[in-house]
Scaffold this motif. Structure first.
Motif, PDB file in Angstrom:
ATOM      1  N   HIS A  94     -10.886  -2.851 -10.246  1.00 37.68           N
ATOM      2  CA  HIS A  94     -10.266  -1.639 -10.798  1.00 37.68           C
ATOM      3  C   HIS A  94      -8.811  -1.910 -11.179  1.00 37.68           C
ATOM      4  O   HIS A  94      -8.338  -1.465 -12.239  1.00 37.68           O
ATOM      5  N   GLN A  95      -8.108  -2.652 -10.343  1.00 37.63           N
ATOM      6  CA  GLN A  95      -6.692  -2.915 -10.615  1.00 37.63           C
ATOM      7  C   GLN A  95      -6.500  -3.926 -11.751  1.00 37.63           C
ATOM      8  O   GLN A  95      -5.504  -3.857 -12.483  1.00 37.63           O
ATOM      9  N   LEU A  96      -7.435  -4.823 -11.934  1.00 33.48           N
ATOM     10  CA  LEU A  96      -7.392  -5.690 -13.115  1.00 33.48           C
ATOM     11  C   LEU A  96      -7.534  -4.856 -14.381  1.00 33.48           C
ATOM     12  O   LEU A  96      -6.859  -5.099 -15.389  1.00 33.48           O
ATOM     13  N   GLN A  97      -8.392  -3.855 -14.311  1.00 26.07           N
ATOM     14  CA  GLN A  97      -8.576  -2.966 -15.463  1.00 26.07           C
ATOM     15  C   GLN A  97      -7.330  -2.129 -15.715  1.00 26.07           C
ATOM     16  O   GLN A  97      -6.946  -1.890 -16.866  1.00 26.07           O
ATOM     17  N   MET A 139       3.388  -2.585  -8.661  1.00 26.90           N
ATOM     18  CA  MET A 139       2.578  -1.565  -8.016  1.00 26.90           C
ATOM     19  C   MET A 139       1.158  -2.093  -7.837  1.00 26.90           C
ATOM     20  O   MET A 139       0.585  -2.651  -8.775  1.00 26.90           O
ATOM     21  N   GLY A 140       0.620  -1.917  -6.641  1.00 22.67           N
ATOM     22  CA  GLY A 140      -0.741  -2.370  -6.384  1.00 22.67           C
ATOM     23  C   GLY A 140      -1.143  -2.125  -4.948  1.00 22.67           C
ATOM     24  O   GLY A 140      -0.328  -1.707  -4.113  1.00 22.67           O
ATOM     25  N   ASP A 191       0.861  -1.191   0.000  1.00 28.02           N
ATOM     26  CA  ASP A 191       0.000   0.000   0.000  1.00 28.02           C
ATOM     27  C   ASP A 191       0.896   1.240   0.000  1.00 28.02           C
ATOM     28  O   ASP A 191       2.105   1.132  -0.227  1.00 28.02           O
ATOM     29  N   SER A 192       0.319   2.406   0.263  1.00 34.32           N
ATOM     30  CA  SER A 192       1.082   3.657   0.196  1.00 34.32           C
ATOM     31  C   SER A 192       2.261   3.678   1.161  1.00 34.32           C
ATOM     32  O   SER A 192       3.272   4.325   0.898  1.00 34.32           O
ATOM     33  N   SER A 193       2.143   2.965   2.280  1.00 36.33           N
ATOM     34  CA  SER A 193       3.209   2.994   3.288  1.00 36.33           C
ATOM     35  C   SER A 193       4.448   2.209   2.863  1.00 36.33           C
ATOM     36  O   SER A 193       5.526   2.390   3.444  1.00 36.33           O
ATOM     37  N   SER A 194       4.326   1.330   1.895  1.00 37.94           N
ATOM     38  CA  SER A 194       5.457   0.481   1.504  1.00 37.94           C
ATOM     39  C   SER A 194       6.162   0.941   0.236  1.00 37.94           C
ATOM     40  O   SER A 194       7.233   0.425  -0.102  1.00 37.94           O
ATOM     41  N   ILE A 195       5.585   1.914  -0.469  1.00 37.23           N
ATOM     42  CA  ILE A 195       6.115   2.282  -1.790  1.00 37.23           C
ATOM     43  C   ILE A 195       7.553   2.772  -1.720  1.00 37.23           C
ATOM     44  O   ILE A 195       8.409   2.318  -2.482  1.00 37.23           O
ATOM     45  N   GLU A 220      -8.421   6.716  -2.418  1.00 38.53           N
ATOM     46  CA  GLU A 220      -7.183   7.503  -2.422  1.00 38.53           C
ATOM     47  C   GLU A 220      -5.979   6.599  -2.696  1.00 38.53           C
ATOM     48  O   GLU A 220      -5.048   6.986  -3.418  1.00 38.53           O
ATOM     49  N   GLU A 221      -6.000   5.408  -2.111  1.00 42.33           N
ATOM     50  CA  GLU A 221      -4.912   4.458  -2.345  1.00 42.33           C
ATOM     51  C   GLU A 221      -4.842   4.063  -3.820  1.00 42.33           C
ATOM     52  O   GLU A 221      -3.758   3.969  -4.405  1.00 42.33           O
ATOM     53  N   LEU A 222      -5.999   3.851  -4.439  1.00 42.06           N
ATOM     54  CA  LEU A 222      -6.021   3.477  -5.853  1.00 42.06           C
ATOM     55  C   LEU A 222      -5.539   4.620  -6.745  1.00 42.06           C
ATOM     56  O   LEU A 222      -4.872   4.385  -7.759  1.00 42.06           O
TER      57      LEU A 222
END
Length: 254
Positions: free
Chosen positions: A114-117, A61-62, A39-43, A74-76
């Motif tokens: 959404h992430q598959l798309q 990324m995911g 998530d955002s904390s690991s990027i 917001e994460e997406l």
């Protein structure tokens, strides 16, 4: 050459010895390591490690399903921001988790779809988290499936019937340390799956293979997974390495 297709060695468990972990991996013939995001904390830590070792570490990324909460939109948005900003080698780790978290199941499904798309939009493979959720994940993937959608069902522990469904989709099956566990039964399922459908993964720091079970997992231990698959299929470790590494190279474009 071995490829660890799923490793979180950027996590805090490796803060004190990451250089040694990379060296041990290299010395164990693990020459490439795929880094799925959480998530955002690991990027930042993930990208810092990938930038430090660009010939070894390849970032994805995911948004992980257990990190899906009230702020998932917001994460997406942040996921897509990064996809536009720099090169990644896949979308992951994504999926549905019904083991740790059921509060936001509906949001997990929305985020997953959404992430598959996004994967289709950016023509990237997906790394699928299916803990206690194979049927739910498979249903969404099948609904979204098009010829350009590729990927792997990560940390597979299912049945031969589930494996055949994955193969029919054209996806790979990720095999980790659980295959070395004495009473897991996964070895009997893997015996019925041709190695051409498999890729190796450690899921470090989790799911440490025998004989190190109970200790922190790391990418160098992929050799023990390869040895177990070689034993199951009566192949040499070199043959398993060649098959699974070719699969990984073709899937992730590394």
């Amino acid at each position: 050459m071995l490829i660890d297709t799923h490793s979180h060695i950027y996590s805090e468990e490796f803060n004190d010895d990451i250089d040694e972990v990379i060296t041990r991996a290299y010395d164990s013939d693990v020459r490439k390591i795929i880094l799925p995001n959480i998530d955002s904390s690991s990027i930042k830590k993930m990208l810092d490690l990938a930038d430090q070792y660009p010939q070894i570490c390849f970032p994805l990324m995911g948004l992980h399903p257990t990190s899906v909460g009230e702020d998932y939109q917001e994460e997406l948005e942040l996921v897509e921001f990064w996809l536009k900003k720099r090169k990644f080698y896949g979308i992951g780790e994504i999926g549905i988790d019904l083991y740790w978290e059921r509060t936001f199941v509906e949001q997990q499904i929305i985020a997953f779809r959404h992430q598959l798309q996004l994967a289709k939009k950016y023509q990237l493979p997906v790394v699928l988290h299916v803990r206690e959720s194979f049927d739910e994940v498979f249903t969404v993937v099948k609904e979204e499936n098009t010829p350009e959608l590729t990927g792997v069902f990560h940390s597979f522990t299912g049945t031969i019937e589930q494996a055949e469904k994955i193969i029919d989709l054209g996806f790979k099956i990720g095999i980790g340390g659980i295959v070395t566990f004495k009473n897991s039964g996964l070895d009997e399922v893997v015996r019925m799956i041709e190695p051409q459908h498999l890729i190796l993964e450690t899921d470090a720091p989790y799911l440490t293979p025998a004989p190190f079970r109970g200790k922190r997992n790391e990418s160098s231990y992929a050799i023990h997974i390869a040895r177990k698959i070689a034993e199951i299929h009566k192949l040499s470790v070199n043959e398993v390495a060649k098959i699974t590494s070719t699969n990984a190279v073709n899937l992730f474009g590394i």
